[in-house]
Design an enzyme around this catalytic site. Structure first.
Site, PDB file in Angstrom:
ATOM      1  N   ALA A  67      28.066 -54.549  99.502  1.00 41.71           N
ATOM      2  CA  ALA A  67      27.615 -53.659 100.412  1.00 41.71           C
ATOM      3  C   ALA A  67      27.470 -52.547  99.652  1.00 41.71           C
ATOM      4  O   ALA A  67      28.111 -52.232  98.512  1.00 41.71           O
ATOM      5  CB  ALA A  67      28.390 -53.551 101.544  1.00 41.71           C
ATOM      6  N   GLY A 110      29.941 -58.375  99.586  1.00 43.52           N
ATOM      7  CA  GLY A 110      29.005 -58.652 100.383  1.00 43.52           C
ATOM      8  C   GLY A 110      28.160 -59.486  99.881  1.00 43.52           C
ATOM      9  O   GLY A 110      27.592 -60.293 100.508  1.00 43.52           O
ATOM     10  N   GLU A 113      29.820 -62.837 100.032  1.00 45.13           N
ATOM     11  CA  GLU A 113      29.870 -63.230 101.348  1.00 45.13           C
ATOM     12  C   GLU A 113      28.512 -63.660 101.907  1.00 45.13           C
ATOM     13  O   GLU A 113      28.468 -64.676 102.610  1.00 45.13           O
ATOM     14  CB  GLU A 113      30.383 -61.899 102.258  1.00 45.13           C
ATOM     15  CG  GLU A 113      31.941 -61.921 102.040  1.00 45.13           C
ATOM     16  CD  GLU A 113      32.377 -60.362 102.484  1.00 45.13           C
ATOM     17  OE1 GLU A 113      31.529 -59.311 102.178  1.00 45.13           O
ATOM     18  OE2 GLU A 113      33.523 -60.269 103.179  1.00 45.13           O
ATOM     19  N   GLU A 133      36.558 -55.802  96.656  1.00 47.16           N
ATOM     20  CA  GLU A 133      36.813 -54.708  97.514  1.00 47.16           C
ATOM     21  C   GLU A 133      38.006 -53.911  97.446  1.00 47.16           C
ATOM     22  O   GLU A 133      38.372 -52.565  97.355  1.00 47.16           O
ATOM     23  CB  GLU A 133      36.565 -55.114  99.070  1.00 47.16           C
ATOM     24  CG  GLU A 133      34.972 -55.446  99.397  1.00 47.16           C
ATOM     25  CD  GLU A 133      34.972 -56.946  99.301  1.00 47.16           C
ATOM     26  OE1 GLU A 133      35.682 -57.668  98.372  1.00 47.16           O
ATOM     27  OE2 GLU A 133      34.048 -57.580  99.984  1.00 47.16           O
TER      28      GLU A 133
HETATM   29  N1  CAA Z   1      26.873 -50.300  96.185  1.00 48.38           N
HETATM   30  C1  CAA Z   1      26.230 -49.354  95.818  1.00 48.38           C
HETATM   31  N2  CAA Z   1      25.424 -49.189  94.490  1.00 48.38           N
HETATM   32  C2  CAA Z   1      25.884 -50.128  93.508  1.00 48.38           C
HETATM   33  C3  CAA Z   1      26.833 -51.228  93.834  1.00 48.38           C
HETATM   34  C4  CAA Z   1      27.238 -51.339  95.270  1.00 48.38           C
HETATM   35  N3  CAA Z   1      27.970 -52.403  95.725  1.00 48.38           N
HETATM   36  N4  CAA Z   1      27.022 -51.924  92.750  1.00 48.38           N
HETATM   37  C5  CAA Z   1      26.470 -51.550  91.876  1.00 48.38           C
HETATM   38  N5  CAA Z   1      25.574 -50.320  92.106  1.00 48.38           N
HETATM   39  C6  CAA Z   1      24.871 -49.355  91.266  1.00 48.38           C
HETATM   40  C7  CAA Z   1      25.804 -48.523  90.442  1.00 48.38           C
HETATM   41  O1  CAA Z   1      26.201 -47.348  90.964  1.00 48.38           O
HETATM   42  C8  CAA Z   1      24.667 -48.364  89.414  1.00 48.38           C
HETATM   43  O2  CAA Z   1      23.902 -47.219  90.039  1.00 48.38           O
HETATM   44  P1  CAA Z   1      23.438 -45.766  89.181  1.00 48.38           P
HETATM   45  O3  CAA Z   1      22.606 -46.622  87.925  1.00 48.38           O
HETATM   46  O4  CAA Z   1      22.968 -44.892  89.870  1.00 48.38           O
HETATM   47  O5  CAA Z   1      24.788 -45.284  88.736  1.00 48.38           O
HETATM   48  C9  CAA Z   1      23.639 -49.463  89.427  1.00 48.38           C
HETATM   49  O6  CAA Z   1      23.856 -50.197  90.554  1.00 48.38           O
HETATM   50  C10 CAA Z   1      24.089 -50.412  88.097  1.00 48.38           C
HETATM   51  O7  CAA Z   1      25.401 -50.738  88.172  1.00 48.38           O
HETATM   52  P2  CAA Z   1      26.670 -50.205  86.970  1.00 48.38           P
HETATM   53  O8  CAA Z   1      26.133 -49.390  86.044  1.00 48.38           O
HETATM   54  O9  CAA Z   1      27.847 -50.291  87.591  1.00 48.38           O
HETATM   55  O10 CAA Z   1      26.576 -51.830  86.096  1.00 48.38           O
HETATM   56  P3  CAA Z   1      27.494 -52.462  85.217  1.00 48.38           P
HETATM   57  O11 CAA Z   1      26.738 -53.516  84.709  1.00 48.38           O
HETATM   58  O12 CAA Z   1      28.119 -51.662  84.297  1.00 48.38           O
HETATM   59  O13 CAA Z   1      28.503 -53.033  86.579  1.00 48.38           O
HETATM   60  C11 CAA Z   1      29.230 -54.327  88.212  1.00 48.38           C
HETATM   61  C12 CAA Z   1      28.184 -54.022  87.325  1.00 48.38           C
HETATM   62  C13 CAA Z   1      30.710 -54.742  87.857  1.00 48.38           C
HETATM   63  C14 CAA Z   1      28.608 -55.114  89.367  1.00 48.38           C
HETATM   64  C15 CAA Z   1      29.660 -52.753  89.064  1.00 48.38           C
HETATM   65  O14 CAA Z   1      28.463 -51.988  89.542  1.00 48.38           O
HETATM   66  C16 CAA Z   1      30.490 -52.839  90.416  1.00 48.38           C
HETATM   67  O15 CAA Z   1      31.625 -53.000  90.007  1.00 48.38           O
HETATM   68  N6  CAA Z   1      29.842 -52.816  91.621  1.00 48.38           N
HETATM   69  C17 CAA Z   1      30.588 -52.735  92.809  1.00 48.38           C
HETATM   70  C18 CAA Z   1      30.935 -54.073  93.105  1.00 48.38           C
HETATM   71  C19 CAA Z   1      31.801 -53.946  94.221  1.00 48.38           C
HETATM   72  O16 CAA Z   1      32.922 -53.257  94.422  1.00 48.38           O
HETATM   73  N7  CAA Z   1      31.324 -54.703  95.201  1.00 48.38           N
HETATM   74  C20 CAA Z   1      32.091 -54.625  96.919  1.00 48.38           C
HETATM   75  C21 CAA Z   1      31.310 -53.910  97.374  1.00 48.38           C
HETATM   76  S1  CAA Z   1      32.076 -53.273  99.161  1.00 48.38           S
HETATM   77  C22 CAA Z   1      31.688 -54.629  99.986  1.00 48.38           C
HETATM   78  O17 CAA Z   1      30.862 -55.580  99.643  1.00 48.38           O
HETATM   79  C23 CAA Z   1      32.321 -54.885 101.452  1.00 48.38           C
HETATM   80  C24 CAA Z   1      32.046 -56.054 102.278  1.00 48.38           C
HETATM   81  O18 CAA Z   1      32.952 -56.925 102.633  1.00 48.38           O
HETATM   82  C25 CAA Z   1      30.717 -56.228 102.810  1.00 48.38           C
END
Ligand code: CAA
Length: 259
Positions: A67, A110, A113, A133
């Site tokens: 998400a 998400g 999921e 998360e």
């Molecule tokens: N939401 C918003 N933006 C996201 C995102 C997310 N879940 N995942 C990645 N992005 C964005 C980053 O902010 C970044 O944007 P900017 O260039 O503007 O900074 C871009 O995508 C590229 O990401 P990274 O620079 O972080 O890329 P990376 O290769 O270094 O890392 C990753 C990749 C490990 C996937 C890392 O991006 C990450 O940890 N993302 C979040 C994963 C996460 O926590 N997901 C769970 C979300 S909560 C949820 O899903 C709740 C639910 O149950 C529905």
């Protein structure tokens, strides 16, 4: 209909529709509008007589990284309640036609999921599944604690949900989360192959069978068996049942029309 965050091709292949998540810069993070578009697209494809199977995919780098954290960051519980953040996921679950997730790269939070809400998952060797998360101070909210646990069992689900660890496509296959792992170059082709097999079957029987398998996750055994039996009987009201059995006796390939 055209969308901002997804690309939809209702005639990707014969009887197969493709929905592609299309926020590549954000690793296909699932913002509310994307999920509303997904809801609408799946609803329309479900109504489309020509479509028998749907594939949802992202790109090589990411199926979806979860998400949209930036969109959620300042939300209050009441915002989430009013928006009904995960209501759109229900549409995926309610889709009557089979959905295959073709996953490459990140399928996190998400994104994992979303893949688990689909009926089958074909993954590229580069796919990574996870529920991270916990690392941002929350927990899964779109079925992660429930569907993951049912798929892989308590030990691995608990580890993934409590530590946020990712698992590889190979581990996901071994633990029963996904159907196939193939090289990255062919993961979408492989999903199409699977979809083609599904499309050869009776659409009526497919729908009833999908409903019945899903029932196993949502009911006790007796209720599930009763539901299955009724759906089995209902198959016999279709022309496809007559055609399927006649074709078997006549030693030919059945021509299912979906009625
Ligand atoms: N939401 C918003 N933006 C996201 C995102 C997310 N879940 N995942 C990645 N992005 C964005 C980053 O902010 C970044 O944007 P900017 O260039 O503007 O900074 C871009 O995508 C590229 O990401 P990274 O620079 O972080 O890329 P990376 O290769 O270094 O890392 C990753 C990749 C490990 C996937 C890392 O991006 C990450 O940890 N993302 C979040 C994963 C996460 O926590 N997901 C769970 C979300 S909560 C949820 O899903 C709740 C639910 O149950 C529905």
């Amino acid at each position: 209909m055209s969308y901002e965050y997804i690309l939809v091709d209702p005639q990707f292949k014969t009887h197969i529709a493709l929905v592609r998540l299309n926020r590549p810069k954000e690793l296909n993070a699932l913002n509310l509008q994307l999920m509303l578009e997904m809801k609408q697209a799946l609803h329309d494809l479900d109504e489309d007589e020509n479509v028998r199977c749907i594939i949802i995919t992202g790109n090589e780098q990411a199926f979806a990284a979860g998400a949209d954290i930036k969109q959620m960051e300042s939300r209050t519980p009441i915002d989430l309640l009013k928006i009904d953040q995960f209501e759109t996921w229900d549409q995926i679950r309610k889709t009557k036609k089979p959905i295959i997730a073709a996953v490459s790269g990140f399928a996190l939070g998400g994104g994992c999921e979303l893949a688990m809400t689909c009926d089958m998952i074909v993954a590229s060797e580069t796919a990574k599944f996870g529920q991270p998360e916990i690392k941002i101070g929350i927990m899964p909210g779109a079925g992660g604690t429930q569907r993951l646990t049912r798929a892989v069992g308590k030990a691995l689900a608990m580890e993934m949900v409590l530590t946020g660890k990712f698992i590889s496509a190979e581990e996901a296959l071994r633990s029963g989360l996904i159907n196939k792992v193939v090289p990255e170059e062919v993961y979408l082709d492989e999903a199409v192959k699977l979809a083609k097999e599904v499309c050869q079957m009776s659409p009526v029987a497919t729908r009833l069978a999908k409903e019945s398998v899903n029932k196993a996750f949502e009911s006790g055994l007796q209720e599930g068996l009763f539901f299955e039996r009724k759906n089995f009987y209902m198959c016999f009201s279709s022309n496809d049942q007559k055609e399927g059995m006649k074709a078997f006796v006549e030693k030919r390939i059945p021509d299912f029309k979906g009625n």
